[in-house]
Scaffold this motif. Structure first.
Motif, PDB file in Angstrom:
ATOM      1  N   ARG A  88      72.353  52.034   1.560  1.00 55.30           N
ATOM      2  CA  ARG A  88      71.856  52.447  -0.154  1.00 55.30           C
ATOM      3  C   ARG A  88      72.506  52.079  -0.217  1.00 55.30           C
ATOM      4  O   ARG A  88      73.575  51.735  -0.900  1.00 55.30           O
ATOM      5  N   GLY A  89      72.193  51.565  -2.047  1.00 56.47           N
ATOM      6  CA  GLY A  89      72.842  50.926  -3.105  1.00 56.47           C
ATOM      7  C   GLY A  89      73.861  50.387  -3.140  1.00 56.47           C
ATOM      8  O   GLY A  89      74.690  49.468  -3.703  1.00 56.47           O
ATOM      9  N   ILE A  90      73.599  48.829  -2.218  1.00 60.81           N
ATOM     10  CA  ILE A  90      74.689  47.923  -1.793  1.00 60.81           C
ATOM     11  C   ILE A  90      74.308  46.915  -2.928  1.00 60.81           C
ATOM     12  O   ILE A  90      75.362  46.332  -2.980  1.00 60.81           O
ATOM     13  N   GLU A  91      73.562  46.054  -3.464  1.00 64.48           N
ATOM     14  CA  GLU A  91      73.262  45.545  -4.740  1.00 64.48           C
ATOM     15  C   GLU A  91      74.785  46.304  -6.330  1.00 64.48           C
ATOM     16  O   GLU A  91      75.490  45.086  -6.595  1.00 64.48           O
ATOM     17  N   PRO A  92      73.732  47.240  -6.247  1.00 60.60           N
ATOM     18  CA  PRO A  92      74.394  47.609  -8.050  1.00 60.60           C
ATOM     19  C   PRO A  92      75.897  47.917  -6.794  1.00 60.60           C
ATOM     20  O   PRO A  92      77.196  47.915  -7.989  1.00 60.60           O
ATOM     21  N   ALA A  93      76.053  48.357  -5.966  1.00 59.07           N
ATOM     22  CA  ALA A  93      78.125  48.779  -5.679  1.00 59.07           C
ATOM     23  C   ALA A  93      79.364  47.261  -5.020  1.00 59.07           C
ATOM     24  O   ALA A  93      80.027  47.122  -5.757  1.00 59.07           O
ATOM     25  N   GLU A  94      77.667  45.641  -4.755  1.00 67.26           N
ATOM     26  CA  GLU A  94      78.738  44.843  -5.143  1.00 67.26           C
ATOM     27  C   GLU A  94      78.719  44.179  -6.430  1.00 67.26           C
ATOM     28  O   GLU A  94      80.115  43.953  -7.133  1.00 67.26           O
ATOM     29  N   GLN A  95      77.589  44.592  -7.468  1.00 66.81           N
ATOM     30  CA  GLN A  95      77.566  44.392  -8.769  1.00 66.81           C
ATOM     31  C   GLN A  95      78.798  45.192  -9.476  1.00 66.81           C
ATOM     32  O   GLN A  95      80.139  44.593 -10.367  1.00 66.81           O
ATOM     33  N   GLU A 135      80.488  46.390   8.699  1.00 68.53           N
ATOM     34  CA  GLU A 135      78.715  46.042   8.771  1.00 68.53           C
ATOM     35  C   GLU A 135      78.612  46.399   7.895  1.00 68.53           C
ATOM     36  O   GLU A 135      78.080  44.910   7.080  1.00 68.53           O
ATOM     37  N   ARG A 136      78.332  47.095   7.186  1.00 69.35           N
ATOM     38  CA  ARG A 136      77.861  46.744   5.249  1.00 69.35           C
ATOM     39  C   ARG A 136      78.587  46.059   4.825  1.00 69.35           C
ATOM     40  O   ARG A 136      78.080  45.108   3.864  1.00 69.35           O
ATOM     41  N   LEU A 137      79.728  45.491   4.826  1.00 69.64           N
ATOM     42  CA  LEU A 137      80.416  44.836   3.777  1.00 69.64           C
ATOM     43  C   LEU A 137      80.869  43.578   4.156  1.00 69.64           C
ATOM     44  O   LEU A 137      81.060  41.942   3.931  1.00 69.64           O
ATOM     45  N   GLY A 138      80.529  43.454   5.730  1.00 70.56           N
ATOM     46  CA  GLY A 138      80.105  42.328   6.374  1.00 70.56           C
ATOM     47  C   GLY A 138      81.271  41.272   6.561  1.00 70.56           C
ATOM     48  O   GLY A 138      81.402  40.246   6.373  1.00 70.56           O
ATOM     49  N   VAL A 139      82.516  41.854   7.119  1.00 72.24           N
ATOM     50  CA  VAL A 139      84.112  42.057   5.953  1.00 72.24           C
ATOM     51  C   VAL A 139      84.086  42.761   8.230  1.00 72.24           C
ATOM     52  O   VAL A 139      84.339  42.951   8.677  1.00 72.24           O
ATOM     53  N   SER A 140      85.529  41.656   8.230  1.00 69.50           N
ATOM     54  CA  SER A 140      86.611  42.203   9.115  1.00 69.50           C
ATOM     55  C   SER A 140      87.182  43.207   9.543  1.00 69.50           C
ATOM     56  O   SER A 140      87.487  44.210   8.142  1.00 69.50           O
ATOM     57  N   ALA A 141      87.628  43.985  10.066  1.00 68.82           N
ATOM     58  CA  ALA A 141      88.408  45.371  10.526  1.00 68.82           C
ATOM     59  C   ALA A 141      89.969  44.999  10.203  1.00 68.82           C
ATOM     60  O   ALA A 141      90.343  45.961   9.049  1.00 68.82           O
ATOM     61  N   ALA A 142      90.398  43.653   9.480  1.00 71.20           N
ATOM     62  CA  ALA A 142      91.082  43.709   9.368  1.00 71.20           C
ATOM     63  C   ALA A 142      91.519  43.957   7.632  1.00 71.20           C
ATOM     64  O   ALA A 142      92.659  43.620   6.359  1.00 71.20           O
TER      65      ALA A 142
END
Length: 164
Positions: free
Chosen positions: A16-23, A59-66
């Protein structure tokens, strides 16, 4: 046979809160914070009770472990997040620290005072150069003012939180 892409979509939509967190992370990046630490920090602000594992942050951010590893290390050094282990779980979880900015401000108070003293020394060594002398004095005065005002802001914040 189940569609794995649907499972991935469901697990991401569970956050939850993905869009406001990204903003918020974008604003922090615009203010000078590195992008990935800002994104990780805001994801942890919006995290469920107990925080996220590194894999869940990926997973949430769609980025690598590094990418997550570097951001987590940086945020831990700033004392904005903490790593917690749980009995019976081999994976550590990351959580946003309660009031990290207040702690950061209080922790930096001696830095502002000492910095103003060093800058006063710069001014003293430039008594024959009015421009350098005045710039240094103004900056030293600003750091003294900042130190005093930041302390008052922290005290006001703490008092406000105590009021019913």
């Amino acid at each position: 046979m189940p569609d794995d892409s649907t499972d991935d979509l469901d697990s991401v939509s569970a956050h939850r809160g993905i869009e406001p967190a990204e903003q918020a992370a974008a604003m922090m990046t615009a203010a000078g914070m590195a992008r990935m630490p800002a994104r990780v920090m805001m994801a942890l602000v919006a995290a469920p009770e107990g925080g996220y594992t590194a894999a869940e942050l990926c997973e949430r951010l769609g980025v690598s472990a590094a990418a997550v590893s570097g951001a987590v290390r940086y945020l831990q050094q700033l004392h904005f997040i903490q790593r917690r282990s749980r009995p019976g779980d081999r994976r550590d979880r990351y959580e946003f620290v309660h009031d990290p900015f207040v702690s950061s401000i209080v922790g930096n108070m001696p830095v502002y005072s000492r910095l103003s003293a060093y800058i006063d020394d710069i001014a003293a060594e430039h008594s024959d150069d009015q421009g350098a002398h005045d710039r240094a004095l103004e900056l030293a005065e600003f750091f003294r003012f900042l130190s005093t005002r930041m302390l008052q802001i922290v005290e006001d914040w703490r008092e406000q939180r105590r009021e019913p």
